[in-house]
Each structure stands twice: as C-alpha cells, then as structure tokens.
Write an enzyme that holds these catalytic residues in place. Structure first.
Site, PDB file in Angstrom:
ATOM      1  N   HIS A   1     168.366  21.064 114.185  1.00 49.79           N
ATOM      2  CA  HIS A   1     168.021  22.414 113.707  1.00 49.79           C
ATOM      3  C   HIS A   1     166.891  22.298 112.706  1.00 49.79           C
ATOM      4  CE1 HIS A   1     171.618  23.763 115.665  1.00 49.79           C
ATOM      5  NE2 HIS A   1     172.249  22.758 115.114  1.00 49.79           N
TER       6      HIS A   1
ATOM      7  N   HIS B   1     148.893  32.154 110.472  1.00 48.05           N
ATOM      8  CA  HIS B   1     147.697  32.327 111.291  1.00 48.05           C
ATOM      9  C   HIS B   1     146.481  32.285 110.380  1.00 48.05           C
ATOM     10  CE1 HIS B   1     148.725  36.379 109.871  1.00 48.05           C
ATOM     11  NE2 HIS B   1     147.406  36.476 109.732  1.00 48.05           N
TER      12      HIS B   1
ATOM     13  N   HIS C   1     142.258  33.600 109.637  1.00 49.79           N
ATOM     14  CA  HIS C   1     141.133  34.507 109.884  1.00 49.79           C
ATOM     15  C   HIS C   1     139.886  33.702 109.601  1.00 49.79           C
ATOM     16  CE1 HIS C   1     143.757  38.113 109.893  1.00 49.79           C
ATOM     17  NE2 HIS C   1     144.488  37.341 109.106  1.00 49.79           N
TER      18      HIS C   1
ATOM     19  N   GLU D   1     139.333  37.077 104.347  1.00 47.98           N
ATOM     20  CA  GLU D   1     139.550  38.530 104.247  1.00 47.98           C
ATOM     21  C   GLU D   1     139.437  38.953 102.781  1.00 47.98           C
ATOM     22  OE1 GLU D   1     143.167  39.403 106.807  1.00 47.98           O
ATOM     23  OE2 GLU D   1     141.465  40.194 107.909  1.00 47.98           O
TER      24      GLU D   1
ATOM     25  N   HIS E   1     147.059  32.632 106.375  1.00 55.34           N
ATOM     26  CA  HIS E   1     148.126  33.548 105.956  1.00 55.34           C
ATOM     27  C   HIS E   1     149.477  33.014 106.403  1.00 55.34           C
ATOM     28  CE1 HIS E   1     145.138  37.155 105.803  1.00 55.34           C
ATOM     29  NE2 HIS E   1     145.107  36.406 104.693  1.00 55.34           N
TER      30      HIS E   1
ATOM     31  N   THR F   1     146.696  43.306 107.233  1.00 56.38           N
ATOM     32  CA  THR F   1     145.237  43.492 107.350  1.00 56.38           C
ATOM     33  C   THR F   1     144.820  43.759 108.793  1.00 56.38           C
ATOM     34  OG1 THR F   1     144.785  41.152 107.749  1.00 56.38           O
ATOM     35  CG2 THR F   1     144.827  41.903 105.438  1.00 56.38           C
ATOM     36  N   THR F   2     145.840  43.877 109.674  1.00 58.73           N
ATOM     37  CA  THR F   2     145.545  44.296 111.050  1.00 58.73           C
ATOM     38  C   THR F   2     146.512  45.432 111.388  1.00 58.73           C
ATOM     39  OG1 THR F   2     147.203  42.848 112.054  1.00 58.73           O
ATOM     40  CG2 THR F   2     145.012  41.903 111.720  1.00 58.73           C
TER      41      THR F   2
HETATM   42  N1  LIG Z   1     146.861  39.438 108.488  1.00 55.30           N
HETATM   43  S1  LIG Z   1     148.325  39.732 107.852  1.00 55.30           S
HETATM   44  O1  LIG Z   1     148.245  40.894 106.987  1.00 55.30           O
HETATM   45  O2  LIG Z   1     148.862  38.531 107.244  1.00 55.30           O
HETATM   46  C1  LIG Z   1     149.426  40.131 109.166  1.00 55.30           C
HETATM   47  C2  LIG Z   1     150.671  39.508 109.228  1.00 55.30           C
HETATM   48  C3  LIG Z   1     151.552  39.810 110.269  1.00 55.30           C
HETATM   49  C4  LIG Z   1     151.193  40.740 111.242  1.00 55.30           C
HETATM   50  C5  LIG Z   1     152.155  41.030 112.359  1.00 55.30           C
HETATM   51  O3  LIG Z   1     153.248  40.492 112.375  1.00 55.30           O
HETATM   52  N2  LIG Z   1     151.765  41.898 113.324  1.00 55.30           N
HETATM   53  C6  LIG Z   1     152.647  42.171 114.483  1.00 55.30           C
HETATM   54  C7  LIG Z   1     153.843  42.996 114.106  1.00 55.30           C
HETATM   55  C8  LIG Z   1     153.747  44.120 113.292  1.00 55.30           C
HETATM   56  F1  LIG Z   1     152.566  44.486 112.758  1.00 55.30           F
HETATM   57  C9  LIG Z   1     154.878  44.890 112.999  1.00 55.30           C
HETATM   58  F2  LIG Z   1     154.764  45.978 112.223  1.00 55.30           F
HETATM   59  C10 LIG Z   1     156.107  44.534 113.506  1.00 55.30           C
HETATM   60  F3  LIG Z   1     157.177  45.300 113.247  1.00 55.30           F
HETATM   61  C11 LIG Z   1     156.206  43.387 114.285  1.00 55.30           C
HETATM   62  F4  LIG Z   1     157.411  43.009 114.741  1.00 55.30           F
HETATM   63  C12 LIG Z   1     155.088  42.617 114.569  1.00 55.30           C
HETATM   64  F5  LIG Z   1     155.201  41.496 115.300  1.00 55.30           F
HETATM   65  C13 LIG Z   1     149.940  41.368 111.179  1.00 55.30           C
HETATM   66  C14 LIG Z   1     149.050  41.051 110.131  1.00 55.30           C
HETATM   67 ZN   LIG Z   2     146.315  37.556 108.398  1.00 55.60          ZN
END
Ligand SMILES: NS(=O)(=O)c1ccc(C(=O)NCc2c(F)c(F)c(F)c(F)c2F)cc1
Ligand SMILES: [Zn+2]
Length: 251
Positions: free
Chosen positions: A63, A84, A86, A96, A109, A189-190
C-alpha cells in the site's frame, strides 16, 4: 461546445463566457509583491509527510502511504491528489504566479484536498477551504538530480498509455531546501476556476536544466490526465486582480 484551452479561441481571455467566476474576487494566479506581503508570525512551518527522495517507491506492504500536507495556514491536514506543471514555450516565461513582475520557466502544482471535512475531491473542489495547492517555481540552470525520476516515470506511463498514475512517485524530490512561503486565498487557475484554493507559494525555486525542461514539454504536452481532464498545455493563465486580498509571508 469547444472545450477550454490556451488557444486564441478558447483561452483565458474567453473563459469567463463559460465560467463567469473567472471575474470573481479570489482568482488565481496573482502577482506576488514581496514588499507588500505581510509577515504573519502565527503562520507555522509547512509539514509534508511525503517520503524522502531515495525511496524508489513509497509503498510498504503493497500500500502506498498517504501523502499529506499540514501546518502553515492550514487548519486540517490535506491529502495529495495529483501534481502537474505549467510552462511556457521557451525562455523564462511559463509560471503562473509572478514575483514582483518576474516569471519563471515553469511552475509545479501539488494539489491537495481537505479529506477531513469533505468526502470527495469534487466536493472539496467546490468549497472555500477545500483545496490547497503547493506551488514551486522552476528556473533553468544546472541539471536537477532527481527530475529524471519523473521523466523516467512518465516514459513508462506514456508507454503504457494508461492514465498517468503519479501515486508511485513521491514529489519530495522536487522540493527546494527551504519551505519559506507566501500564502493567500485563491482559485483553480484552469476552468472551472473554483474559488476553493488556499495557495502556498514557495519562495525558493528549484533549478532544472534547459534540456530537462525540453524533455518535459515533449513528454507532458501530449499527456492528457483522463480522470482530471488536466490540460497540461504549454501555457499558463496570467496574474489576476488581487482585489481585496492580502498575501501573508511565513518569514
Ligand atoms: N492549476 S491548479 O489551480 O493547481 C488546478 C488544480 C486542479 C485542477 C483540477 O482538478 N481540475 C479538474 C477537476 C475540477 F476542476 C473539479 F472542480 C472537480 F470537482 C474535479 F473532480 C476535477 F477533477 C485544476 C486546476
Ligand atoms: Zn496548476
């Protein structure tokens, strides 16, 4: 509808059409101006119980340990969900967040969610204290001794063609030597740009070589995270208005 991205037609300047919160009061990223950040002596140290670098894979009796962040501005421990990057096309643009007008070549991030208060990541992602993202700047210079661990992993996963499973990689290898930070309340940020992120931006960047960064771009640019539909595109959202927010400093 065409999905969001970083192109002319579907990039940050039009995200507000599908995601009106893009013009909200706690959007990310922001420009950080160190002289205007307020030192808050009540801010504790960041505690990361990721494993140390040398452990090839962090699992024990099959685990993998949970990877958590706590302390700092956080009231609860938050669980690592994914990480991930950017980055920009070339040179030192790609981060960013910017620091007094300076941007970095890339920004890592580490995305965590409040699994104490919320049942699922999705639920936490919609709550004002649901997520915390640890942001680490990457600048180009000498080769990073551990970055090959990620690119090697990515090679394997690319080869397998499955969703990138970062669970077997502990990102401790990518941390700078000090965990001094700025913190502020912001957003994803996305899209969907939910205003649910407590941002912790480390002051000290890590250094990677131009060659390593190039390899990254090639590898990741095509890597679509199925479950997170993350757009690891070679682009970034530019700083958003600070509005009525303060940035606090750990030192
Ligand atoms: N660049 S950052 O600000 O660090 C950032 C981190 C995570 C996500 C993400 O998980 N997106 C998909 C996602 C969502 F955006 C949701 F709102 C959700 F509920 C999800 F389950 C999901 F996978 C987007 C941007
Ligand atoms: Zn990000």
């Amino acid at each position: 509808i065409n999905s969001w991205g970083y192109g002319k037609e579907n990039g940050p300047s039009v995200w507000h059409k599908d995601f009106p919160v893009a013009q909200g009061n706690r959007q990310s990223p922001i420009e950080i101006i160190p002289k205007q950040a307020s030192y808050d002596p009540s801010l504790q140290a960041i505690l990361l119980n990721y494993d140390h670098c040398s452990s090839i894979n962090i699992s024990n009796n099959g685990h993998s340990y949970l990877k958590m962040i706590q302390g700092g501005p956080l009231d609860n421990p938050y669980r690592l969900k994914q990480f991930h990057f950017h980055w920009g096309g070339k040179g030192c643009h790609g981060s960013e967040h910017t620091v007094a007008g300076r941007s970095y070549a890339s920004e890592l991030h580490l995305v965590h969610w409040n699994a104490v208060k919320y049942q699922t990541f999705g639920e936490a992602a919609a709550a004002p204290d649901g997520l915390t993202v640890l942001a680490i700047f990457l600048e180009t210079g000498d080769e990073h001794r551990w970055l090959h661990r990620i690119t090697d992993t990515l090679y394997m996963v690319k080869f397998k063609g499955s969703a990138t499973d970062f669970k077997s990689f502990n990102p401790k290898c990518l941390l700078p030597s000090t965990l001094q930070y700025w913190t502020y309340l912001g957003s994803l940020t996305t899209p969907p740009l939910h205003e649910s992120v407590i941002w912790i931006v480390l002051k000290e960047p890590i250094t990677v070589s131009e060659r390593q960064l190039g390899k990254f771009r090639m590898l990741l640019a095509t890597g679509e995270e199925e479950d997170q539909r993350m757009h690891m595109e070679n682009n970034y959202r530019t700083p958003q208005p600070l509005k009525d927010r303060e940035v606090r400093s750990s030192n």
